[in-house]
Design a protein around this motif. Structure first.
Motif, PDB file in Angstrom:
ATOM      1  N   PHE A 104       0.829  -1.209   0.000  1.00 30.28           N
ATOM      2  CA  PHE A 104       0.000   0.000   0.000  1.00 30.28           C
ATOM      3  C   PHE A 104       0.861   1.256   0.000  1.00 30.28           C
ATOM      4  O   PHE A 104       0.597   2.211  -0.742  1.00 30.28           O
ATOM      5  CB  PHE A 104      -0.925  -0.010   1.227  1.00 30.28           C
ATOM      6  N   VAL A 105       1.911   1.273   0.823  1.00 34.59           N
ATOM      7  CA  VAL A 105       2.751   2.461   0.944  1.00 34.59           C
ATOM      8  C   VAL A 105       3.517   2.710  -0.353  1.00 34.59           C
ATOM      9  O   VAL A 105       3.593   3.848  -0.848  1.00 34.59           O
ATOM     10  CB  VAL A 105       3.715   2.318   2.138  1.00 34.59           C
ATOM     11  N   TRP A 106       4.098   1.660  -0.922  1.00 34.46           N
ATOM     12  CA  TRP A 106       4.851   1.799  -2.166  1.00 34.46           C
ATOM     13  C   TRP A 106       3.940   2.266  -3.303  1.00 34.46           C
ATOM     14  O   TRP A 106       4.259   3.214  -4.029  1.00 34.46           O
ATOM     15  CB  TRP A 106       5.516   0.474  -2.509  1.00 34.46           C
ATOM     16  N   GLY A 107       2.801   1.607  -3.453  1.00 33.45           N
ATOM     17  CA  GLY A 107       1.887   1.966  -4.531  1.00 33.45           C
ATOM     18  C   GLY A 107       1.360   3.386  -4.402  1.00 33.45           C
ATOM     19  O   GLY A 107       1.229   4.118  -5.390  1.00 33.45           O
ATOM     20  N   THR A 108       1.062   3.810  -3.165  1.00 32.00           N
ATOM     21  CA  THR A 108       0.569   5.167  -2.948  1.00 32.00           C
ATOM     22  C   THR A 108       1.638   6.210  -3.269  1.00 32.00           C
ATOM     23  O   THR A 108       1.345   7.263  -3.851  1.00 32.00           O
ATOM     24  CB  THR A 108       0.109   5.321  -1.486  1.00 32.00           C
ATOM     25  N   ALA A 109       2.899   5.923  -2.899  1.00 28.15           N
ATOM     26  CA  ALA A 109       3.986   6.856  -3.208  1.00 28.15           C
ATOM     27  C   ALA A 109       4.165   7.013  -4.714  1.00 28.15           C
ATOM     28  O   ALA A 109       4.371   8.129  -5.222  1.00 28.15           O
ATOM     29  CB  ALA A 109       5.287   6.372  -2.569  1.00 28.15           C
ATOM     30  N   LEU A 110       4.073   5.921  -5.447  1.00 28.08           N
ATOM     31  CA  LEU A 110       4.197   5.994  -6.902  1.00 28.08           C
ATOM     32  C   LEU A 110       3.056   6.809  -7.507  1.00 28.08           C
ATOM     33  O   LEU A 110       3.274   7.629  -8.414  1.00 28.08           O
ATOM     34  CB  LEU A 110       4.205   4.578  -7.489  1.00 28.08           C
ATOM     35  N   ALA A 111       1.847   6.585  -7.007  1.00 29.20           N
ATOM     36  CA  ALA A 111       0.707   7.361  -7.506  1.00 29.20           C
ATOM     37  C   ALA A 111       0.875   8.840  -7.166  1.00 29.20           C
ATOM     38  O   ALA A 111       0.516   9.723  -7.954  1.00 29.20           O
ATOM     39  CB  ALA A 111      -0.590   6.812  -6.915  1.00 29.20           C
ATOM     40  N   GLY A 112       1.445   9.120  -5.982  1.00 29.78           N
ATOM     41  CA  GLY A 112       1.653  10.506  -5.575  1.00 29.78           C
ATOM     42  C   GLY A 112       2.636  11.250  -6.458  1.00 29.78           C
ATOM     43  O   GLY A 112       2.594  12.485  -6.562  1.00 29.78           O
ATOM     44  N   LYS A 113       3.524  10.519  -7.112  1.00 34.91           N
ATOM     45  CA  LYS A 113       4.506  11.151  -7.993  1.00 34.91           C
ATOM     46  C   LYS A 113       3.877  11.736  -9.258  1.00 34.91           C
ATOM     47  O   LYS A 113       4.522  12.513  -9.982  1.00 34.91           O
ATOM     48  CB  LYS A 113       5.592  10.139  -8.381  1.00 34.91           C
ATOM     49  N   VAL A 114       2.639  11.369  -9.535  1.00 35.21           N
ATOM     50  CA  VAL A 114       1.955  11.909 -10.710  1.00 35.21           C
ATOM     51  C   VAL A 114       1.925  13.436 -10.665  1.00 35.21           C
ATOM     52  O   VAL A 114       1.995  14.114 -11.708  1.00 35.21           O
ATOM     53  CB  VAL A 114       0.518  11.338 -10.777  1.00 35.21           C
ATOM     54  N   ALA A 115       1.842  14.005  -9.455  1.00 35.40           N
ATOM     55  CA  ALA A 115       1.721  15.467  -9.322  1.00 35.40           C
ATOM     56  C   ALA A 115       2.923  16.211  -9.896  1.00 35.40           C
ATOM     57  O   ALA A 115       2.785  17.362 -10.331  1.00 35.40           O
ATOM     58  CB  ALA A 115       1.543  15.826  -7.843  1.00 35.40           C
ATOM     59  N   ILE A 116       4.092  15.566  -9.917  1.00 34.72           N
ATOM     60  CA  ILE A 116       5.312  16.276 -10.327  1.00 34.72           C
ATOM     61  C   ILE A 116       5.341  16.528 -11.840  1.00 34.72           C
ATOM     62  O   ILE A 116       5.410  17.679 -12.273  1.00 34.72           O
ATOM     63  CB  ILE A 116       6.553  15.518  -9.844  1.00 34.72           C
ATOM     64  N   PRO A 117       5.287  15.486 -12.680  1.00 35.81           N
ATOM     65  CA  PRO A 117       5.275  15.779 -14.129  1.00 35.81           C
ATOM     66  C   PRO A 117       4.017  16.523 -14.560  1.00 35.81           C
ATOM     67  O   PRO A 117       4.066  17.324 -15.501  1.00 35.81           O
ATOM     68  CB  PRO A 117       5.376  14.390 -14.771  1.00 35.81           C
ATOM     69  N   LEU A 118       2.892  16.278 -13.867  1.00 35.30           N
ATOM     70  CA  LEU A 118       1.660  16.990 -14.222  1.00 35.30           C
ATOM     71  C   LEU A 118       1.837  18.488 -14.016  1.00 35.30           C
ATOM     72  O   LEU A 118       1.439  19.300 -14.863  1.00 35.30           O
ATOM     73  CB  LEU A 118       0.499  16.475 -13.373  1.00 35.30           C
ATOM     74  N   THR A 119       2.450  18.877 -12.897  1.00 34.34           N
ATOM     75  CA  THR A 119       2.694  20.304 -12.634  1.00 34.34           C
ATOM     76  C   THR A 119       3.695  20.878 -13.635  1.00 34.34           C
ATOM     77  O   THR A 119       3.542  22.013 -14.105  1.00 34.34           O
ATOM     78  CB  THR A 119       3.224  20.493 -11.206  1.00 34.34           C
ATOM     79  N   LEU A 120       4.715  20.097 -13.978  1.00 36.37           N
ATOM     80  CA  LEU A 120       5.735  20.586 -14.909  1.00 36.37           C
ATOM     81  C   LEU A 120       5.177  20.822 -16.312  1.00 36.37           C
ATOM     82  O   LEU A 120       5.664  21.688 -17.043  1.00 36.37           O
ATOM     83  CB  LEU A 120       6.907  19.607 -14.973  1.00 36.37           C
ATOM     84  N   THR A 121       4.157  20.078 -16.706  1.00 38.92           N
ATOM     85  CA  THR A 121       3.556  20.299 -18.029  1.00 38.92           C
ATOM     86  C   THR A 121       2.912  21.677 -18.125  1.00 38.92           C
ATOM     87  O   THR A 121       2.704  22.193 -19.227  1.00 38.92           O
ATOM     88  CB  THR A 121       2.474  19.245 -18.338  1.00 38.92           C
ATOM     89  N   MET A 122       2.590  22.267 -16.966  1.00 40.67           N
ATOM     90  CA  MET A 122       1.966  23.597 -16.957  1.00 40.67           C
ATOM     91  C   MET A 122       3.003  24.720 -16.902  1.00 40.67           C
ATOM     92  O   MET A 122       2.642  25.894 -16.786  1.00 40.67           O
ATOM     93  CB  MET A 122       1.022  23.707 -15.754  1.00 40.67           C
ATOM     94  N   HIS A 123       4.320  24.342 -16.923  1.00 38.72           N
ATOM     95  CA  HIS A 123       5.408  25.318 -16.858  1.00 38.72           C
ATOM     96  C   HIS A 123       5.213  26.285 -15.693  1.00 38.72           C
ATOM     97  O   HIS A 123       4.976  27.491 -15.872  1.00 38.72           O
ATOM     98  CB  HIS A 123       5.521  26.101 -18.168  1.00 38.72           C
ATOM     99  N   PRO A 124       5.306  25.776 -14.456  1.00 35.62           N
ATOM    100  CA  PRO A 124       4.977  26.596 -13.275  1.00 35.62           C
ATOM    101  C   PRO A 124       5.997  27.690 -13.029  1.00 35.62           C
ATOM    102  O   PRO A 124       7.108  27.685 -13.566  1.00 35.62           O
ATOM    103  CB  PRO A 124       5.010  25.559 -12.144  1.00 35.62           C
ATOM    104  N   GLU A 125       5.598  28.637 -12.170  1.00 34.59           N
ATOM    105  CA  GLU A 125       6.502  29.694 -11.749  1.00 34.59           C
ATOM    106  C   GLU A 125       7.663  29.095 -10.955  1.00 34.59           C
ATOM    107  O   GLU A 125       7.552  28.016 -10.370  1.00 34.59           O
ATOM    108  CB  GLU A 125       5.753  30.709 -10.890  1.00 34.59           C
ATOM    109  N   ALA A 126       8.772  29.823 -10.906  1.00 35.03           N
ATOM    110  CA  ALA A 126       9.960  29.319 -10.204  1.00 35.03           C
ATOM    111  C   ALA A 126       9.683  29.060  -8.728  1.00 35.03           C
ATOM    112  O   ALA A 126      10.277  28.165  -8.116  1.00 35.03           O
ATOM    113  CB  ALA A 126      11.108  30.307 -10.361  1.00 35.03           C
TER     114      ALA A 126
END
Length: 546
Positions: A116-138
């Motif tokens: 459960f912990v491993w799978g949840t951490a992997l799913a949580g990583k989705v936020a990183i590339p998703l945010t980067l696709t929006m070219h966020p502020e520094a």
């Protein structure tokens, strides 16, 4: 089916219920059944997931410095600015997350299970590339880096603990694949990311069938003609989003066989905290953690932080960032993880004593020390090769090796706390070392950080050796095995059968798998019993009842 010649069929001359139970008992002892390893990890699932997970991590490591440079160019073209120190800030925040991530992962894994912990951490990583696709502020990069470090620490800790959840005879095999998977993912990532980022230029050579130019530019033997565009980075980030989401689903749904592994059901919070208290009162565990993790952390960080400067002073990085061999040093590092991982497989599962910790830390520290003494590029290549080979053993020392030196129920907590301590050592070094050896100063010598970390590690290895001589550190599997009294085992099984009449009825009707429900209960009542002991005794008692 007839039994082999000379072995009587136990179902002969028994009434139907007893015959069914006897037949199940005979089948259990005559053939290897999958139920004998309940709750174990499915290596066919977790190995590919590990490869993809480290592919994700290293693809970001390769592409983000280039992405930030592209953001700076785009900002200048629009009359704005983008900070030049974004990468430096990212590294600081990412490593700081390792102060809490591993320990949290260990405690959560003990409470809710590694899957459960491993799978949840992997799913949580989705936020990183998703945010980067929006070219966020520094300003968004720092918290995003912290989240990357936190989920990465949780993923590595829970994943490493799950690789220990295999049958005893597969410990070496599993740990070898854990380390080799790390290497494979890391080796493939830069090339795949480079292909995504420069795909427009590379596809032009494919359409023209100019394979010579394609491969020379793909492997960085010839510089690209055009700078990468932000749109190409966005495609890469979407691809990484899909891979980590896929990995999270695979771990949550299919990474573990049905049943409970070794210590039964996940513990409650009270038991989890008692486990942590037990570790805190174990001197041998502290000796290993201080030596391999707290002191070992700076030996890791010396290369992570100062190897580029060492390479530059020896001519592998030229003026203006020209690559004069740096890419090949990077590839050599990752390549050496392959034989290192295979060698770890030979040692893992053998119940290594404290002496193994002395050899691992001593060898790693001497390799770091040798990097500081290099005067020519070829010497640096040779020393880095040895250093990266031993690095795999040091990674294993924080996970599988420590797991062999604590009771099985404490495995995930012990690994999490150990990696947290390694994070403490690395973080302290990361902030203090540049104050002593400042790369911006005129007299900066990149050898100093390696000498300091290497000497500290060698002295600590000698201290661990002295401790081991007077208070030997033995693996739990060979020195702390507790035999269960036969009368206690019988009493335990009688109680289990009396409390679970439905299981008794199911087994009498030929449902052998039903006996597995008693194993977890037995482990909770007496952690020293083995699944085979419980299974055999309960089946024999049910047979006698019939």
């Amino acid at each position: 089916m007839l039994p082999p010649r000379g072995i009587p069929n136990p179902s002969w001359n028994l009434k139907p219920a007893a015959a069914s139970v006897a037949h199940c008992w005979w089948m259990t002892h005559s053939f290897s059944q999958p139920e004998l390893n309940p709750g174990t990890a499915r290596l066919a699932v977790i190995v590919p997931v590990t490869i993809l997970s480290f592919f994700y991590i290293n693809a970001l490591e390769y592409s983000l410095p280039l992405y930030f440079e592209a953001r700076s160019e785009a900002a200048l073209g629009a009359g704005h600015t983008f900070p030049q120190d974004v990468w430096a800030q990212l590294v600081k925040y990412k490593i700081t997350a390792w102060l809490i991530g591993p320990l949290a992962a260990g405690l959560l894994s003990r409470r809710y299970g590694e899957r459960f912990v491993w799978g949840t951490a992997l799913a949580g990583k989705v936020a990183i590339p998703l945010t980067l696709t929006m070219h966020p502020e520094a300003s968004v990069i720092a918290p995003l880096a912290f989240w990357q470090g936190l989920t990465g620490a949780i993923m590595w800790t829970a994943g490493a603990s799950m690789f220990q959840m295999v049958a005893p005879g597969k410990k070496g095999f599993a740990n070898a694949w854990m380390m080799v998977s790390l290497a494979l993912g890391s080796l493939l990532a830069p090339f795949a990311a480079r292909g995504f980022i420069h795909r427009s230029e590379l596809m032009g050579f494919v359409e023209e069938s100019d394979w010579h130019e394609f491969w020379t530019r793909f492997f960085n033997l010839t510089e690209m003609s055009n700078a990468p565009q932000l749109a190409n980075f966005r495609t890469l980030f979407f691809f990484l989003l899909g891979t980590t989401l896929f990995c999270g689903v695979m771990i949550l749904l299919w990474s573990q066989r049905p049943g409970q592994f070794e210590h039964g059901k996940p513990a409650g919070w009270q038991q989890t905290l008692r486990d942590l208290e037990t570790l805190m009162k174990t001197p041998g565990y502290w000796a290993l953690v201080i030596a391999l993790c707290i002191v070992g952390g700076p030996v890791f960080q010396a290369s992570n932080q100062f190897l580029p400067y060492r390479a530059e002073q020896l001519g592998l990085i030229g003026i203006g960032g020209a690559d004069q061999g740096w890419i090949w040093l990077g590839l050599l590092k990752v390549f050496m993880w392959l034989p290192g991982g295979i060698a770890v497989g030979w040692l893992a599962g053998r119940g290594s004593s404290g002496l193994a910790g002395v050899v691992m830390l001593g060898g790693f520290s001497l390799a770091a020390l040798s990097i500081g003494f290099t005067q020519f590029a070829w010497q640096l290549f040779a020393c880095v090769a040895v250093y990266e080979f031993v690095r795999q053993f040091m990674r294993w020392s924080h996970t599988g090796y420590l797991a062999e030196n604590v009771p099985p129920p404490l495995r995930s907590t012990a690994i999490g706390f150990a990696i947290t301590c390694a994070g403490v050592g690395s973080t302290l070094y990361a902030w203090i070392a540049p104050e002593i050896w400042d790369p911006n100063s005129a007299g900066f010598d990149s050898a100093g950080p390696f000498w300091a970390a290497g000497v500290l590690g060698v002295l600590t290895a000698l201290g661990l050796f002295t401790y081991h001589r007077f208070r030997p550190i033995r693996a739990v599997s060979s020195a702390q095995k507790v035999e269960v009294n036969p009368s206690d085992l019988s009493t335990l099984c009688e109680t289990l059968l009396a409390d679970n009449p439905k299981v008794v009825a199911d087994v009498q009707n030929g449902k052998l798998k039903a006996i597995g429900a008693l194993i977890g209960q037995a482990k909770q009542k007496n952690p020293n019993v083995t699944p085979d002991q419980v299974r055999e005794t309960c089946l024999q008692m049910i047979l006698n009842q019939g």
